[in-house]
Design a protein around this motif. Sequence first.
Motif, PDB file in Angstrom:
ATOM      1  N   LEU A  43      27.111  41.470  47.585  1.00  0.00           N
ATOM      2  CA  LEU A  43      28.228  41.289  48.558  1.00  0.00           C
ATOM      3  C   LEU A  43      28.229  42.714  49.339  1.00  0.00           C
ATOM      4  N   ILE A  44      28.637  42.387  50.696  1.00  0.00           N
ATOM      5  CA  ILE A  44      28.946  43.520  51.332  1.00  0.00           C
ATOM      6  C   ILE A  44      30.409  43.309  52.041  1.00  0.00           C
ATOM      7  N   LEU A  45      31.540  43.781  51.567  1.00  0.00           N
ATOM      8  CA  LEU A  45      32.640  43.690  51.836  1.00  0.00           C
ATOM      9  C   LEU A  45      33.280  44.399  52.984  1.00  0.00           C
ATOM     10  N   GLY A  46      32.830  45.360  53.388  1.00  0.00           N
ATOM     11  CA  GLY A  46      33.183  46.236  54.485  1.00  0.00           C
ATOM     12  C   GLY A  46      33.713  47.586  54.180  1.00  0.00           C
ATOM     13  N   ASP A  47      33.611  48.791  55.016  1.00  0.00           N
ATOM     14  CA  ASP A  47      34.016  49.892  54.501  1.00  0.00           C
ATOM     15  C   ASP A  47      35.694  49.879  54.297  1.00  0.00           C
ATOM     16  N   GLY A  48      36.201  50.844  53.571  1.00  0.00           N
ATOM     17  CA  GLY A  48      37.594  50.837  52.960  1.00  0.00           C
ATOM     18  C   GLY A  48      37.821  50.202  51.849  1.00  0.00           C
ATOM     19  N   VAL A  49      36.940  49.654  51.217  1.00  0.00           N
ATOM     20  CA  VAL A  49      37.248  48.604  50.241  1.00  0.00           C
ATOM     21  C   VAL A  49      36.731  49.529  48.996  1.00  0.00           C
ATOM     22  N   SER A  50      37.657  49.529  48.052  1.00  0.00           N
ATOM     23  CA  SER A  50      37.359  50.658  46.593  1.00  0.00           C
ATOM     24  C   SER A  50      36.289  49.911  45.958  1.00  0.00           C
ATOM     25  N   GLY A  51      35.808  50.717  44.933  1.00  0.00           N
ATOM     26  CA  GLY A  51      34.911  50.283  44.027  1.00  0.00           C
ATOM     27  C   GLY A  51      35.489  48.932  43.083  1.00  0.00           C
ATOM     28  N   GLU A  52      36.941  49.553  42.697  1.00  0.00           N
ATOM     29  CA  GLU A  52      37.449  48.464  41.521  1.00  0.00           C
ATOM     30  C   GLU A  52      37.629  47.102  42.478  1.00  0.00           C
ATOM     31  N   THR A  53      38.098  47.085  43.777  1.00  0.00           N
ATOM     32  CA  THR A  53      38.085  46.046  44.437  1.00  0.00           C
ATOM     33  C   THR A  53      36.970  45.234  44.634  1.00  0.00           C
ATOM     34  N   THR A  54      35.878  45.831  44.832  1.00  0.00           N
ATOM     35  CA  THR A  54      34.407  45.482  44.991  1.00  0.00           C
ATOM     36  C   THR A  54      34.069  44.728  43.459  1.00  0.00           C
ATOM     37  N   ARG A  55      34.294  45.376  42.352  1.00  0.00           N
ATOM     38  CA  ARG A  55      34.255  44.786  41.131  1.00  0.00           C
ATOM     39  C   ARG A  55      35.016  43.613  40.979  1.00  0.00           C
ATOM     40  N   LEU A  56      36.127  43.634  41.451  1.00  0.00           N
ATOM     41  CA  LEU A  56      36.978  42.378  41.194  1.00  0.00           C
ATOM     42  C   LEU A  56      36.191  41.016  41.817  1.00  0.00           C
ATOM     43  N   ALA A  57      35.858  41.137  43.150  1.00  0.00           N
ATOM     44  CA  ALA A  57      35.422  40.277  43.968  1.00  0.00           C
ATOM     45  C   ALA A  57      33.929  39.701  43.545  1.00  0.00           C
ATOM     46  N   ILE A  58      33.136  40.759  42.803  1.00  0.00           N
ATOM     47  CA  ILE A  58      31.840  40.301  42.311  1.00  0.00           C
ATOM     48  C   ILE A  58      32.252  39.406  41.104  1.00  0.00           C
ATOM     49  N   ASP A  59      33.153  40.065  40.260  1.00  0.00           N
ATOM     50  CA  ASP A  59      33.641  39.176  38.947  1.00  0.00           C
ATOM     51  C   ASP A  59      33.976  37.875  39.057  1.00  0.00           C
ATOM     52  N   LYS A  60      34.745  37.676  39.990  1.00  0.00           N
ATOM     53  CA  LYS A  60      35.108  36.427  40.392  1.00  0.00           C
ATOM     54  C   LYS A  60      34.051  35.390  40.813  1.00  0.00           C
ATOM     55  N   HIS A  61      33.003  35.873  41.680  1.00  0.00           N
ATOM     56  CA  HIS A  61      32.000  35.240  42.080  1.00  0.00           C
ATOM     57  C   HIS A  61      31.011  34.807  40.990  1.00  0.00           C
ATOM     58  N   LEU A  62      30.770  35.642  40.320  1.00  0.00           N
ATOM     59  CA  LEU A  62      30.042  35.613  38.955  1.00  0.00           C
ATOM     60  C   LEU A  62      30.486  34.331  38.078  1.00  0.00           C
ATOM     61  N   GLU A  63      31.932  34.484  37.962  1.00  0.00           N
ATOM     62  CA  GLU A  63      32.498  33.556  36.999  1.00  0.00           C
ATOM     63  C   GLU A  63      32.171  31.890  37.468  1.00  0.00           C
ATOM     64  N   GLU A  64      31.871  31.847  38.845  1.00  0.00           N
ATOM     65  CA  GLU A  64      31.195  30.659  39.141  1.00  0.00           C
ATOM     66  C   GLU A  64      30.146  29.879  38.038  1.00  0.00           C
ATOM     67  N   ALA A  65      29.292  30.707  37.675  1.00  0.00           N
ATOM     68  CA  ALA A  65      28.195  30.236  36.937  1.00  0.00           C
ATOM     69  C   ALA A  65      28.989  29.861  35.510  1.00  0.00           C
ATOM     70  N   ALA A  66      29.740  30.757  35.080  1.00  0.00           N
ATOM     71  CA  ALA A  66      30.616  30.169  33.576  1.00  0.00           C
ATOM     72  C   ALA A  66      31.331  29.052  33.857  1.00  0.00           C
ATOM     73  N   ASP A  67      31.943  28.931  35.005  1.00  0.00           N
ATOM     74  CA  ASP A  67      32.726  27.863  35.322  1.00  0.00           C
ATOM     75  C   ASP A  67      32.078  26.345  35.165  1.00  0.00           C
ATOM     76  N   VAL A  68      30.802  26.300  35.845  1.00  0.00           N
ATOM     77  CA  VAL A  68      30.037  25.105  35.559  1.00  0.00           C
ATOM     78  C   VAL A  68      29.586  24.692  34.194  1.00  0.00           C
ATOM     79  N   GLN A  69      29.598  25.770  33.387  1.00  0.00           N
ATOM     80  CA  GLN A  69      29.391  25.199  31.906  1.00  0.00           C
ATOM     81  C   GLN A  69      30.605  24.557  31.499  1.00  0.00           C
TER      82      GLN A  69
END
Length: 724
Positions: A577-603
């Motif tokens: 993911l590249i969310l753009g400048d001005g985005v904190s590391g924790e916000t980036t972490r939340l965005a990636i977490d949410k995206h990775l949950e898609e794989a768990a959701d299919v199960q």
Amino acid sequence: YFEYCSRERMAIDREEGNPARIELKGVWQEKKNEKKFATIKEMPFPLDKRQFVFKQIWRKNGDNSLSIGVEPLPDIVDYGFSTKRTIRGEARVLFTVSNKANIGDVPQCKIELKQYIDMGGLVPKWVLDRKLPYAMSIVKDLLNTFKRDKDVDKAQIASLTNIIENEEQTYNEKEKKAIDNGKEFYMKGKEDNSFIELENPDTRVEMKLVHIDEDSLASGVATTIVNASVEECAAHIFYLDSRELKKTANEYYITDYNIEQVNQHTLYYSTTRDLSKFLSTRKSRSKMTWKKEEDGIVIIDVADAEEPAEDNLKNKGKIISSAHTVWVFKPMKPLGNLQQTAVTFTTKVDLGGAIPKSIMNSIAPQFLSTVSDLRKKLEKSKEIDAYRRLKIVERMKKIKKNCTINFDVAFVDIQGKEKVERAFHLSTTFLKIEGNGKGWGKTTVKVKAGLFETAAYFWDYESNAFLDATHNIKRVVEKKIDDWEVIVRRKQKLESAQIVRHRDRVFANRMKLHKISKDEIVITMESMTESTIVGPSDTELPASSGRAKVFEANEDTTIRFIKRGENETKVEFVTRLILGDGVSGETTRLAIDKHLEEAADVQRYFINLVKLENMTNEVGKILGAYMIWDDGQHRGQNNVKDREKYTEKICQENAALSEVVQKYPWFVAMLKKARLGNLSMNKTVKVKLECVEEKEAKVIGNNLMPCLKSRKMIAAGVDQWKLQ
């Protein structure tokens, strides 16, 4: 009513604290329509207990009604304990039941109860006032025992649906004019381009505010797709006298309402609402008319109607509110046997009084939420998704040429990765935050579904399941390049780790499917910019006027599916993911977490499709893991209400649990208590399965945690729990 000593009524009597309730049997009992009973009722201190001995007789009347008579008896009864401190009372009752016309397949009857009670001795009036409602409560108990509100509403809606679909209607000039006014109001709201988009928790409903004819009071417009025919949608809206509304009227601040049916397509309804203790009571009267057009579109117009002259005096001190609402139901192309309808709801509401129009405009989404209620009520997302997925699988099986590209490099782990401890524990998840809104993530999970079906789940980009799982604001396929290459776009709300409001992110991708072999499929999603999208798109996300409310971001995703069995597929999901400048590391972490949950959701999605008859221990363990997955679902917020709601949600979504709950409604209460895991004293439940009610279910649920704590092995604790 005749079975005075039934198990259910005996249980209620014990809860009320009454000392005795028995049926008197003997050689005298020869008639099947007669029974004798004796009961002792507890009285408030310092009054003595009251004893009643009586006979019940039933008979069938000439008009096919049934009557039960109750008369006192002088018999002396041995209860097995002293009755010196009791006073003999008398009761005479006439209970009559007569049949009424069925509603669909639901039988109906009318109940009439006439009752005389002499409590004996001197009893204060306040005691009688408190005891008499209990004596008459048998009518309410009967209503609750045989309650079939959902079946009655379903039958009424089916009847109205048939009328709208098949019976020709004749309209007078006033009704025709009302429909014409509704069409005009709808078209103005549809064609007005100077709108304001409204945020809405239901991502499948679009809401906006428009100022029709430059009116300072805004009109709200909501659009969605409902999985039902136009006639069924219209019937649900026009059927106002539902049992459901009677139960939920308070949620809409309705304290009183009245419906006057004029004919099959027109009615009047009046409502009284208490919006707040700080606001005066609001009164409204509306005329509602539906009409089916030649092209199959159904229109419902709801407009103000004049109050009858005799009601004007009653409305003194009440403020008259005003509203104009139009529903438009447009038929869409069906998916197989599943009907779909495009629904547009346009409304302008003025509550009257000294409420500023700016405040009225701010609460407009509350009035528009009725569209979301209709969509959820007629939800058939699983059936729609299953049909679309079946068609995708059929196409996949026809792919003959295998792809020669090697995708192994995409799944190579990178330096500095960290394991995500809060991820779903049946998946293996890693991520790395690189700064400046950049991040990488990878998750691996096993899915209980076939290779093609699992891949089809991800390829169906606009599926309802994906929209619910990802919480994206919108997901669209903008352009089809060929059978297995499309341009897709999604709009996502960016959550912040701090109190910062980020602009929504829009991701545009070129999505491709590659068949590597008969046992392996890869889906790639390459990020794109506006300049790389050639030609007009088939569907676009709505643009925003003025300052941009969205920010374009980049995302590259590769998903690999490997067959592990007929009904098991390994899924590897890698994203950058590249969310753009001005985005904190924790916000980036939340965005990636949410995206990775898609794989768990299919199960979880495919686990929820398993019916009770096909459940296995392995599937049950996975389902149990989702039941306790608070960190993933609640972000670590261990709120009791949230956990209870999550338990209810799983019981509704899971096919196997839904079957259990349908048979044993108390099962949800048991699961809630077991899931909360509160320590408590164990209590043995000595009730047969068919006699378990919510009270016993809660005790059973509470017993789980003490059993687990008392044993070193979980299995031993569960075994002890079963024995209790």
